[in-house]
Structures are given as C-alpha cells and as structure tokens.
Design a protein around this motif. Structure first.
Motif, mmCIF file in Angstrom:
data_model
loop_
_atom_site.group_PDB
_atom_site.id
_atom_site.type_symbol
_atom_site.label_atom_id
_atom_site.label_comp_id
_atom_site.label_asym_id
_atom_site.label_seq_id
_atom_site.Cartn_x
_atom_site.Cartn_y
_atom_site.Cartn_z
ATOM 1 N N ALA A 134 0.830 -1.207 0.000
ATOM 2 C CA ALA A 134 0.000 0.000 0.000
ATOM 3 C C ALA A 134 0.860 1.250 0.000
ATOM 4 C CB ALA A 134 -0.934 -0.017 1.213
ATOM 5 N N SER A 135 1.981 1.209 0.715
ATOM 6 C CA SER A 135 2.877 2.360 0.769
ATOM 7 C C SER A 135 3.535 2.608 -0.586
ATOM 8 C CB SER A 135 3.944 2.129 1.845
ATOM 9 O OG SER A 135 4.816 3.234 1.931
ATOM 10 N N ILE A 136 3.970 1.547 -1.265
ATOM 11 C CA ILE A 136 4.572 1.711 -2.584
ATOM 12 C C ILE A 136 3.541 2.246 -3.578
ATOM 13 C CG2 ILE A 136 5.601 0.483 -4.538
ATOM 14 C CD1 ILE A 136 6.901 -1.414 -2.504
ATOM 15 N N LEU A 137 2.311 1.739 -3.502
ATOM 16 C CA LEU A 137 1.239 2.231 -4.370
ATOM 17 C C LEU A 137 1.010 3.721 -4.144
ATOM 18 C CD1 LEU A 137 -1.164 1.936 -6.314
ATOM 19 C CD2 LEU A 137 -2.524 1.129 -4.374
ATOM 20 N N ALA A 138 0.974 4.137 -2.882
ATOM 21 C CA ALA A 138 0.753 5.551 -2.563
ATOM 22 C C ALA A 138 1.872 6.421 -3.126
ATOM 23 C CB ALA A 138 0.646 5.726 -1.051
ATOM 24 N N LYS A 139 3.095 5.940 -3.069
ATOM 25 C CA LYS A 139 4.218 6.718 -3.592
ATOM 26 C C LYS A 139 4.148 6.826 -5.113
ATOM 27 C CE LYS A 139 7.405 6.000 0.241
ATOM 28 N NZ LYS A 139 7.475 7.451 0.546
ATOM 29 N N ALA A 140 3.713 5.757 -5.783
ATOM 30 C CA ALA A 140 3.558 5.812 -7.234
ATOM 31 C C ALA A 140 2.484 6.818 -7.634
ATOM 32 C CB ALA A 140 3.225 4.423 -7.781
ATOM 33 N N LEU A 141 1.383 6.843 -6.879
ATOM 34 C CA LEU A 141 0.325 7.809 -7.156
ATOM 35 C C LEU A 141 0.806 9.240 -6.918
ATOM 36 C CD1 LEU A 141 -2.692 5.889 -5.583
ATOM 37 C CD2 LEU A 141 -2.418 6.470 -8.003
ATOM 38 N N ALA A 142 1.530 9.445 -5.836
ATOM 39 C CA ALA A 142 2.054 10.783 -5.538
ATOM 40 C C ALA A 142 3.033 11.237 -6.616
ATOM 41 C CB ALA A 142 2.732 10.784 -4.169
ATOM 42 N N GLY A 152 1.637 -9.162 -13.351
ATOM 43 C CA GLY A 152 0.523 -8.391 -12.828
ATOM 44 C C GLY A 152 0.501 -7.002 -13.429
ATOM 45 N N ILE A 153 -0.279 -6.119 -12.827
ATOM 46 C CA ILE A 153 -0.443 -4.756 -13.339
ATOM 47 C C ILE A 153 -0.524 -3.776 -12.169
ATOM 48 C CG2 ILE A 153 -1.978 -3.162 -14.571
ATOM 49 C CD1 ILE A 153 -2.924 -5.459 -16.269
ATOM 50 N N LEU A 154 0.141 -2.650 -12.319
ATOM 51 C CA LEU A 154 -0.038 -1.511 -11.431
ATOM 52 C C LEU A 154 -0.871 -0.497 -12.199
ATOM 53 C CD1 LEU A 154 0.640 0.294 -8.938
ATOM 54 C CD2 LEU A 154 2.705 1.007 -10.192
ATOM 55 N N ALA A 155 -2.083 -0.207 -11.716
ATOM 56 C CA ALA A 155 -2.988 0.733 -12.392
ATOM 57 C C ALA A 155 -3.058 2.024 -11.586
ATOM 58 C CB ALA A 155 -4.375 0.131 -12.537
ATOM 59 N N LEU A 156 -2.808 3.145 -12.241
ATOM 60 C CA LEU A 156 -2.836 4.464 -11.608
ATOM 61 C C LEU A 156 -3.882 5.305 -12.319
ATOM 62 C CD1 LEU A 156 1.048 4.919 -11.499
ATOM 63 C CD2 LEU A 156 -0.420 3.979 -9.699
ATOM 64 N N GLN A 198 -5.525 -10.722 -8.978
ATOM 65 C CA GLN A 198 -5.791 -10.605 -7.544
ATOM 66 C C GLN A 198 -5.311 -9.243 -7.062
ATOM 67 O OE1 GLN A 198 -6.856 -13.559 -5.733
ATOM 68 N NE2 GLN A 198 -7.253 -12.336 -3.914
ATOM 69 N N VAL A 199 -6.191 -8.474 -6.422
ATOM 70 C CA VAL A 199 -5.822 -7.155 -5.918
ATOM 71 C C VAL A 199 -4.995 -7.315 -4.647
ATOM 72 C CG1 VAL A 199 -6.668 -4.945 -5.056
ATOM 73 C CG2 VAL A 199 -7.878 -6.091 -6.925
ATOM 74 N N CYS A 200 -3.777 -6.768 -4.673
ATOM 75 C CA CYS A 200 -2.871 -6.835 -3.519
ATOM 76 C C CYS A 200 -2.925 -5.569 -2.678
ATOM 77 C CB CYS A 200 -1.437 -7.062 -3.983
ATOM 78 S SG CYS A 200 -1.189 -8.548 -4.947
ATOM 79 N N ALA A 201 -3.198 -4.439 -3.310
ATOM 80 C CA ALA A 201 -3.295 -3.159 -2.603
ATOM 81 C C ALA A 201 -4.143 -2.223 -3.448
ATOM 82 C CB ALA A 201 -1.912 -2.557 -2.372
ATOM 83 N N SER A 202 -4.860 -1.320 -2.794
ATOM 84 C CA SER A 202 -5.702 -0.387 -3.538
ATOM 85 C C SER A 202 -5.844 0.913 -2.758
ATOM 86 C CB SER A 202 -7.082 -0.981 -3.806
ATOM 87 O OG SER A 202 -7.786 -1.197 -2.596
ATOM 88 N N GLN A 203 -6.174 1.964 -3.489
ATOM 89 C CA GLN A 203 -6.417 3.280 -2.881
ATOM 90 C C GLN A 203 -7.493 3.988 -3.688
ATOM 91 O OE1 GLN A 203 -2.995 5.764 -1.722
ATOM 92 N NE2 GLN A 203 -3.979 7.519 -2.691
ATOM 93 N N ASP A 257 -6.144 7.600 -7.373
ATOM 94 C CA ASP A 257 -6.645 6.239 -7.185
ATOM 95 C C ASP A 257 -5.702 5.239 -7.841
ATOM 96 O OD1 ASP A 257 -8.892 7.607 -6.178
ATOM 97 O OD2 ASP A 257 -9.774 7.675 -8.179
ATOM 98 N N GLY A 258 -5.596 4.048 -7.228
ATOM 99 C CA GLY A 258 -4.704 3.058 -7.811
ATOM 100 C C GLY A 258 -5.000 1.654 -7.330
ATOM 101 N N VAL A 259 -4.556 0.679 -8.135
ATOM 102 C CA VAL A 259 -4.733 -0.739 -7.823
ATOM 103 C C VAL A 259 -3.450 -1.474 -8.194
ATOM 104 C CG1 VAL A 259 -6.229 -2.758 -8.055
ATOM 105 C CG2 VAL A 259 -7.141 -0.492 -8.585
#
Length: 257
Positions: free
Chosen positions: A50-58, A142-146, A76-81, A64-66
């Motif tokens: 979740a922290s890495i996802l938040a940094k990518a969004l910032a 997998g995929i990182l979606a921003l 499979q969703v591992c983290a979301s915001q 929003d991100g998945v």
C-alpha cells in the motif's frame, strides 16, 4: 567596476525549465529508491504494498490506484487506494489489461478520458489511466494501475521509463519468497539504490534470477551488449567485483525473485 546581470524573459523561462527538470529527475530517483527500500525493509506485507502504491500515485499526482497480481485466470488485488476494488478482490481481464499483459517487456499503457472498470461507483469515467505491466523473466506477473478521476497530464517518456522500472521491482517483490529479510542495513541500501539510474535498477533487480545478458536484454527490450554495459556501470558504482556479487547484493536489498 560593477557588473550587472540582466535576466531576459527567455533566460528566466530557461531557468524555470531547468529547475523543473531537476525536480522531476529527483522525484524519479526518489520513487525507485523509496520503493526498493520499502521492499528491503518490509517485504511484500500488505502495508508495504500500500505504501509503494501511494508513492507511485504521488509521483504522478494521481488519486486512485490498484496493484494486481496474476493468479490463475484472474487478477488478484494486492493493494488499492480510492474508489477501486479492495485488496483481496479478483478481477477478470479487460481488453486494455490484456494489451498490458502481452508477453515480453511492455511499456506502460496510457489512456485518457475513458470509462474504466477499475472505478467503483456510478461514475466510471476517468481523466487518465496508466497501466504499468509487472514483468519479470519475460513473463507478465501483474499490473499496477494508476488513475485520476479528473483530466491530468500524460506522463512523459522519462516518467514512463521510471514506472517501467518500478514494475520490474514490484514483479520481483510479488513473485519472490514470502519473506524478504533485509541483510543490507536500510541507510546503506538507500545509498546503493540512489546511485543507479532507472534502467540500471531494472538490470540490478534481474541479476538474482541468474539469467544471461541475452535473457535480461530480452526481458527489458534492449541488446545483450547494452545489458553488459549497464552491469559494468553497476559494478563500478557499487564497488563490486563481479555479477555474482552484484546478484547477492541485489537480493540483500530485497530485489530479485
């Protein structure tokens, strides 16, 4: 005799442009170094993802991100915001996701003003969607979606290269052992990772897999000779003897499968 410096509008614009580029470059290095450091310290714990996802969004100033990992015939969703599927949800592939999951290295897929199935709620239209493939050993993991609900500027080429490097790090983290204990102290790991360019970080993250230069080049879409040059620069920057020692150091920093 006193010399007076006159700033013209053109010189002021050039100075602002140089300042923005310096700031952007620093943000790119910071994203990759922070993500790798989180991986080294915390492994793939939900809070770390979740922290890495938040940094990518910032990094892209999005909301929003998945973060999704391929599992059987679904994601499979591992983290979301944000208003997106929660962690633990299973999603079927969409056409865009299938494009991002094509075999081999893929650049991030950028789409603007679209209806995204990743948004939950009545309003599924988004101003910007960036799908970052998580590629390791020639396979999509997998995929990182921003996402941004509102119109947002497209990432530039350097930003996309940085996100592709982040995708490699995340693929290595998510498909590696269940725990990634950090044998390299955190401050030392941060200093090591900050010394590398995004492409060097991608190569560094793939060294623990034991692939040849040709294998790594095929995964990253570059020539084997270019991989050799990157490895030589990594060895020089990190004061390492050979690629074996570099592979061990990468694993110590939480990188690699």
């Amino acid at each position: 005799m006193t010399t007076t410096t006159t700033f013209t509008p053109d010189s002021a614009r050039a100075a602002r442009s140089r300042y923005r580029e310096i700031e952007s470059s620093a943000a790119r290095w910071r994203l990759l170094a922070d993500a790798a450091l989180i991986a080294a310290e915390e492994g793939r714990r939900p809070a770390a993802l979740a922290s890495i996802l938040a940094k990518a969004l910032a990094f892209l100033s999005l909301e929003d991100g998945v973060l999704m990992l391929l599992h059987d015939d679904a994601l499979q969703v591992c983290a979301s915001q944000g208003p997106v599927p929660p962690a633990g949800a299973r999603l079927a592939y969409t056409a865009a996701m299938q494009m991002a999951l094509q075999p081999g290295p893929q650049a991030p897929l950028v789409r603007q003003d679209i209806v995204s199935p990743l948004r939950i709620g009545r309003e599924q239209r988004v101003g910007l969607e960036v799908l970052v493939p998580l590629c390791l050993e020639g396979r999509q993991r997998g995929i990182l979606a921003l996402l941004s609900a509102h119109a947002a500027p497209q990432p530039n080429a350097d930003d996309l290269t940085t996100l592709q490097a982040l995708g490699t790090l995340l693929a290595a983290l998510l498909t590696g052992p269940g725990q990634n204990p950090a044998r390299t102290p955190a401050p030392e790991a941060a200093a090591l990772l900050k010394a590398l360019t995004p492409r060097e970080l991608q190569v560094f993250a793939l060294l623990p897999s034991g692939g040849t230069n040709a294998d790594i080049g095929e995964q990253l879409g570059i020539a084997a000779g270019t991989v050799k040059v990157h490895i030589e620069r990594i060895l020089h920057k990190l004061d390492l003897r050979d690629r074996t020692q570099a592979a061990v150091r990468a694993a110590d920093c939480g990188l690699g499968a």
